[in-house]
Design a protein around this motif. Structure first.
Motif, PDB file in Angstrom:
ATOM      1  N   ARG A  88     -18.681  11.331  31.807  1.00  0.00           N
ATOM      2  CA  ARG A  88     -17.944  10.382  30.980  1.00  0.00           C
ATOM      3  C   ARG A  88     -16.501  10.377  31.432  1.00  0.00           C
ATOM      4  O   ARG A  88     -16.045  11.271  32.146  1.00  0.00           O
ATOM      5  CB  ARG A  88     -18.037  10.727  29.497  1.00  0.00           C
ATOM      6  CG  ARG A  88     -17.543  12.108  29.129  1.00  0.00           C
ATOM      7  CD  ARG A  88     -17.118  12.147  27.678  1.00  0.00           C
ATOM      8  NE  ARG A  88     -15.983  11.268  27.445  1.00  0.00           N
ATOM      9  CZ  ARG A  88     -15.630  10.818  26.250  1.00  0.00           C
ATOM     10  NH1 ARG A  88     -16.317  11.160  25.184  1.00  0.00           N
ATOM     11  NH2 ARG A  88     -14.578  10.029  26.116  1.00  0.00           N
ATOM     12  N   GLN A  89     -15.767   9.366  31.006  1.00  0.00           N
ATOM     13  CA  GLN A  89     -14.367   9.265  31.359  1.00  0.00           C
ATOM     14  C   GLN A  89     -13.511  10.036  30.360  1.00  0.00           C
ATOM     15  O   GLN A  89     -13.723   9.950  29.146  1.00  0.00           O
ATOM     16  CB  GLN A  89     -13.916   7.803  31.378  1.00  0.00           C
ATOM     17  CG  GLN A  89     -14.540   6.973  32.490  1.00  0.00           C
ATOM     18  CD  GLN A  89     -14.136   7.432  33.865  1.00  0.00           C
ATOM     19  OE1 GLN A  89     -14.969   7.590  34.740  1.00  0.00           O
ATOM     20  NE2 GLN A  89     -12.846   7.655  34.054  1.00  0.00           N
ATOM     21  N   GLY A  90     -12.579  10.809  30.883  1.00  0.00           N
ATOM     22  CA  GLY A  90     -11.593  11.489  30.058  1.00  0.00           C
ATOM     23  C   GLY A  90     -10.214  10.901  30.298  1.00  0.00           C
ATOM     24  O   GLY A  90      -9.876  10.518  31.421  1.00  0.00           O
ATOM     25  N   ARG A  91      -9.422  10.834  29.241  1.00  0.00           N
ATOM     26  CA  ARG A  91      -8.083  10.251  29.331  1.00  0.00           C
ATOM     27  C   ARG A  91      -7.094  11.215  28.697  1.00  0.00           C
ATOM     28  O   ARG A  91      -7.254  11.620  27.544  1.00  0.00           O
ATOM     29  CB  ARG A  91      -8.054   8.904  28.608  1.00  0.00           C
ATOM     30  CG  ARG A  91      -6.710   8.221  28.529  1.00  0.00           C
ATOM     31  CD  ARG A  91      -6.896   6.842  27.907  1.00  0.00           C
ATOM     32  NE  ARG A  91      -5.625   6.231  27.571  1.00  0.00           N
ATOM     33  CZ  ARG A  91      -5.032   6.332  26.381  1.00  0.00           C
ATOM     34  NH1 ARG A  91      -5.630   7.033  25.404  1.00  0.00           N
ATOM     35  NH2 ARG A  91      -3.872   5.753  26.139  1.00  0.00           N
ATOM     36  N   GLY A  92      -6.084  11.611  29.460  1.00  0.00           N
ATOM     37  CA  GLY A  92      -5.088  12.541  28.950  1.00  0.00           C
ATOM     38  C   GLY A  92      -3.693  11.961  29.055  1.00  0.00           C
ATOM     39  O   GLY A  92      -3.258  11.587  30.142  1.00  0.00           O
ATOM     40  N   VAL A  93      -3.006  11.873  27.935  1.00  0.00           N
ATOM     41  CA  VAL A  93      -1.664  11.285  27.887  1.00  0.00           C
ATOM     42  C   VAL A  93      -0.640  12.399  27.706  1.00  0.00           C
ATOM     43  O   VAL A  93      -0.759  13.238  26.807  1.00  0.00           O
ATOM     44  CB  VAL A  93      -1.550  10.260  26.747  1.00  0.00           C
ATOM     45  CG1 VAL A  93      -0.131   9.711  26.670  1.00  0.00           C
ATOM     46  CG2 VAL A  93      -2.545   9.127  26.949  1.00  0.00           C
ATOM     47  N   TYR A  94       0.381  12.390  28.557  1.00  0.00           N
ATOM     48  CA  TYR A  94       1.436  13.402  28.511  1.00  0.00           C
ATOM     49  C   TYR A  94       2.772  12.661  28.383  1.00  0.00           C
ATOM     50  O   TYR A  94       3.240  12.015  29.313  1.00  0.00           O
ATOM     51  CB  TYR A  94       1.400  14.236  29.792  1.00  0.00           C
ATOM     52  CG  TYR A  94       2.346  15.403  29.832  1.00  0.00           C
ATOM     53  CD1 TYR A  94       2.950  15.906  28.680  1.00  0.00           C
ATOM     54  CD2 TYR A  94       2.652  16.018  31.036  1.00  0.00           C
ATOM     55  CE1 TYR A  94       3.820  16.984  28.730  1.00  0.00           C
ATOM     56  CE2 TYR A  94       3.516  17.105  31.105  1.00  0.00           C
ATOM     57  CZ  TYR A  94       4.100  17.577  29.944  1.00  0.00           C
ATOM     58  OH  TYR A  94       4.962  18.652  29.995  1.00  0.00           O
ATOM     59  N   ASP A  95       3.377  12.741  27.190  1.00  0.00           N
ATOM     60  CA  ASP A  95       4.682  12.112  26.943  1.00  0.00           C
ATOM     61  C   ASP A  95       5.796  13.090  27.310  1.00  0.00           C
ATOM     62  O   ASP A  95       5.914  14.170  26.714  1.00  0.00           O
ATOM     63  CB  ASP A  95       4.794  11.700  25.472  1.00  0.00           C
ATOM     64  CG  ASP A  95       3.909  10.507  25.140  1.00  0.00           C
ATOM     65  OD1 ASP A  95       3.969   9.513  25.892  1.00  0.00           O
ATOM     66  OD2 ASP A  95       3.155  10.570  24.155  1.00  0.00           O
ATOM     67  N   PHE A  96       6.629  12.696  28.275  1.00  0.00           N
ATOM     68  CA  PHE A  96       7.690  13.571  28.749  1.00  0.00           C
ATOM     69  C   PHE A  96       8.872  13.643  27.797  1.00  0.00           C
ATOM     70  O   PHE A  96       9.564  14.646  27.716  1.00  0.00           O
ATOM     71  CB  PHE A  96       8.215  13.074  30.107  1.00  0.00           C
ATOM     72  CG  PHE A  96       7.270  13.323  31.247  1.00  0.00           C
ATOM     73  CD1 PHE A  96       5.996  13.830  31.040  1.00  0.00           C
ATOM     74  CD2 PHE A  96       7.660  13.047  32.541  1.00  0.00           C
ATOM     75  CE1 PHE A  96       5.134  14.045  32.093  1.00  0.00           C
ATOM     76  CE2 PHE A  96       6.809  13.259  33.606  1.00  0.00           C
ATOM     77  CZ  PHE A  96       5.542  13.762  33.382  1.00  0.00           C
ATOM     78  N   GLY A  97       9.136  12.513  27.118  1.00  0.00           N
ATOM     79  CA  GLY A  97      10.393  12.419  26.386  1.00  0.00           C
ATOM     80  C   GLY A  97      11.420  11.799  27.310  1.00  0.00           C
ATOM     81  O   GLY A  97      11.228  10.672  27.796  1.00  0.00           O
ATOM     82  N   PRO A  98      12.509  12.512  27.604  1.00  0.00           N
ATOM     83  CA  PRO A  98      13.501  11.959  28.539  1.00  0.00           C
ATOM     84  C   PRO A  98      12.871  11.691  29.903  1.00  0.00           C
ATOM     85  O   PRO A  98      12.058  12.462  30.401  1.00  0.00           O
ATOM     86  CB  PRO A  98      14.559  13.069  28.635  1.00  0.00           C
ATOM     87  CG  PRO A  98      14.390  13.864  27.381  1.00  0.00           C
ATOM     88  CD  PRO A  98      12.932  13.812  27.047  1.00  0.00           C
ATOM     89  N   ALA A 114      -6.844  15.588  29.224  1.00  0.00           N
ATOM     90  CA  ALA A 114      -8.062  14.781  29.383  1.00  0.00           C
ATOM     91  C   ALA A 114      -9.308  15.626  29.187  1.00  0.00           C
ATOM     92  O   ALA A 114     -10.329  15.152  28.677  1.00  0.00           O
ATOM     93  CB  ALA A 114      -8.081  14.122  30.759  1.00  0.00           C
ATOM     94  N   MET A 115      -9.250  16.898  29.583  1.00  0.00           N
ATOM     95  CA  MET A 115     -10.401  17.790  29.450  1.00  0.00           C
ATOM     96  C   MET A 115     -10.731  18.099  27.987  1.00  0.00           C
ATOM     97  O   MET A 115     -11.808  18.599  27.690  1.00  0.00           O
ATOM     98  CB  MET A 115     -10.127  19.094  30.202  1.00  0.00           C
ATOM     99  CG  MET A 115     -10.095  18.934  31.703  1.00  0.00           C
ATOM    100  SD  MET A 115      -9.452  20.398  32.572  1.00  0.00           S
ATOM    101  CE  MET A 115     -10.664  21.630  32.103  1.00  0.00           C
ATOM    102  N   GLN A 116      -9.809  17.795  27.085  1.00  0.00           N
ATOM    103  CA  GLN A 116     -10.057  18.022  25.673  1.00  0.00           C
ATOM    104  C   GLN A 116     -10.836  16.877  25.026  1.00  0.00           C
ATOM    105  O   GLN A 116     -11.168  16.942  23.842  1.00  0.00           O
ATOM    106  CB  GLN A 116      -8.721  18.219  24.942  1.00  0.00           C
ATOM    107  CG  GLN A 116      -7.956  19.449  25.417  1.00  0.00           C
ATOM    108  CD  GLN A 116      -6.554  19.530  24.850  1.00  0.00           C
ATOM    109  OE1 GLN A 116      -6.188  18.764  23.959  1.00  0.00           O
ATOM    110  NE2 GLN A 116      -5.758  20.464  25.360  1.00  0.00           N
ATOM    111  N   SER A 117     -11.144  15.836  25.812  1.00  0.00           N
ATOM    112  CA  SER A 117     -11.942  14.726  25.287  1.00  0.00           C
ATOM    113  C   SER A 117     -13.300  15.241  24.835  1.00  0.00           C
ATOM    114  O   SER A 117     -13.893  16.116  25.462  1.00  0.00           O
ATOM    115  CB  SER A 117     -12.129  13.653  26.359  1.00  0.00           C
ATOM    116  OG  SER A 117     -10.892  13.177  26.836  1.00  0.00           O
ATOM    117  N   PRO A 118     -13.833  14.713  23.726  1.00  0.00           N
ATOM    118  CA  PRO A 118     -15.128  15.198  23.224  1.00  0.00           C
ATOM    119  C   PRO A 118     -16.255  14.889  24.203  1.00  0.00           C
ATOM    120  O   PRO A 118     -16.221  13.883  24.920  1.00  0.00           O
ATOM    121  CB  PRO A 118     -15.307  14.423  21.911  1.00  0.00           C
ATOM    122  CG  PRO A 118     -14.434  13.216  22.054  1.00  0.00           C
ATOM    123  CD  PRO A 118     -13.266  13.642  22.877  1.00  0.00           C
ATOM    124  N   VAL A 119     -17.239  15.785  24.264  1.00  0.00           N
ATOM    125  CA  VAL A 119     -18.419  15.588  25.109  1.00  0.00           C
ATOM    126  C   VAL A 119     -19.654  15.468  24.216  1.00  0.00           C
ATOM    127  O   VAL A 119     -19.603  15.723  23.014  1.00  0.00           O
ATOM    128  CB  VAL A 119     -18.586  16.743  26.126  1.00  0.00           C
ATOM    129  CG1 VAL A 119     -17.376  16.822  27.034  1.00  0.00           C
ATOM    130  CG2 VAL A 119     -18.796  18.075  25.407  1.00  0.00           C
TER     131      VAL A 119
END
Length: 399
Positions: A88-98, A114-119
């Motif tokens: 399945r596809q996993g999507r991981g978003v990382y907000d840097f801030g500045p 992304a690896m924390q996406s449910p399986v």
């Protein structure tokens, strides 16, 4: 052998055969050292039914390989397969801030998200393979290190396996007093051994046709687009002969090995095969053409499913380098030609490449998975020795 050398090993635990390959790394090159194989036991179709029996086979294979090598082999990367492999596809978003430049650690962190996406329920994560990254909502990029952004998004292919099946396999290996370094999807390992980076760049697929399942993977460049285990295998070809031609399983397996072909124009001769008599019926005859037509129908189904996976789940990738066939089922006459007919692309048998002193007897698609697992183990060994350098993102494909 005068001195012990550090060994890397790959263990392919199939439902029909158990195969082990041992290699070493010297001056950056992988060298063949030893191998061993034995008929597998303890399986019921594609499920482990007797861990003790399977552990005994694994123990014997390691002992034989150690004897040939002249030093003990005690650990290995272990292949995992079966019809229940999913992705399945996993999507991981990382907000840097500045806003700031992207570093290697940022890529790894976004992949971890992304690896924390449910399986799927009852499954566990086997591999997480980065495909590409999006920077501030822009177009996908393969390696955006150094690009300034506020928001990084990773797109990752997550390969999963039923937890119970995975634990049964690992337990059997450990019962054989073997340390499991890591578990890897078998078709991915076969691709590692038989497909070069420049071939992946043109689009390529691999099918590892085993006794009770077929593992498939699709690549577009460095990205693995799709991976799965299919419930079609070498065993289905045999059982088709049983059902259609009324022969016992052992006789059907003999006929498949001796006369099997899956492409009419390749083996379309008029040979008549004599079937032995038994207590329930007298001896009789069957034409090889009838045998081929039965096997061709099953091969057509398998390759049609691959074509459907390519168009529906692998982004309709164009297979410029075609299809690579591995596993025991790939050896049947006509498999390459039938694959080319249905997928409309080149096809070839996949054998191990990149291992120096690789024995001629192992230039066979049945040894490709074990070779890839050993190469993966060697890569792990090199990474431990360096203790620095590229992170785990690039462990398999060298990103």
């Amino acid at each position: 052998m005068a001195r012990n050398i550090e060994i890397a090993a790959g263990l392919d635990v199939g439902s029909h055969w158990v195969r082990l390959v041992a290699v070493s790394v010297e001056d950056g090159f992988v060298h063949y050292r030893a191998h061993a194989a034995a008929l597998s036991r303890g399986w019921q179709r594609s499920q482990i039914s007797d861990q003790t029996a399977l552990a005994a086979v694994i123990r014997g294979v390691f002992q034989e390989c150690s004897r040939r090598l002249g030093q003990p082999v005690t650990s290995a990367v272990v292949g995992v397969g079966g019809p229940s492999i999913r992705c399945r596809q996993g999507r991981g978003v990382y907000d840097f801030g500045p806003r700031r430049p992207i570093q290697q650690e940022d890529l790894e962190q976004s992949v971890k998200f992304a690896m924390q996406s449910p399986v799927e329920a009852g499954h566990m994560l086997l591999q997480a393979l980065p495909q590409d990254f999006t920077v501030d909502g822009g177009p996908p990029l393969p390696h955006p290190i150094g690009v300034e952004c506020e928001r990084l998004e990773a797109h990752v292919l997550l390969i999963t396996v039923p937890r119970q099946e995975h634990e049964a396999l690992v337990s059997a290996v450990q019962q054989a007093n073997v340390q499991v370094e890591e578990t890897v999807f078998e078709a991915m390992a076969a691709a590692y051994a038989s497909i070069l980076p420049e071939e992946r760049a043109s689009g390529v697929a691999l099918a590892d046709i085993g006794a009770h399942s077929t593992g498939i993977v699709f690549f577009d460049g460095e990205s693995m687009l799709f991976a799965a285990g299919l419930p079609i295998s070498g065993d289905h070809f045999t059982r088709d002969l049983c059902k259609v031609h009324g022969v016992a399983y052992e006789e059907a397996e003999r006929l498949k090995l001796a006369y099997g072909c899956v492409h009419t124009s390749v083996g379309g001769d008029n040979i008549i095969i004599q079937l032995p008599s038994d207590s329930s019926r007298p001896g009789r005859e069957i034409s090889r053409r009838a045998l081929i037509e039965t096997l061709e129908a099953r091969a057509g189904q398998l390759f049609s499913i691959l074509e459907e996976c390519r168009s529906r789940f692998a982004r309709d990738v164009q297979l410029g380098e075609g299809l690579v066939l591995c596993g025991g089922g790939a050896q049947m006459e006509g498999m390459v030609e039938e694959a080319e007919r249905i997928l409309h692309c080149p096809a070839r048998l996949g054998v191990a490449r990149g291992i120096l002193e690789w024995p001629e007897e192992l230039y066979s698609p049945v040894w490709t998975t074990a070779a890839g697992l050993a190469m993966y183990s060697a890569r792990l060994q090199q990474r431990r020795q360096r203790r620095s350098g590229p992170g785990w993102l690039g462990l398999l494909w060298g990103k």
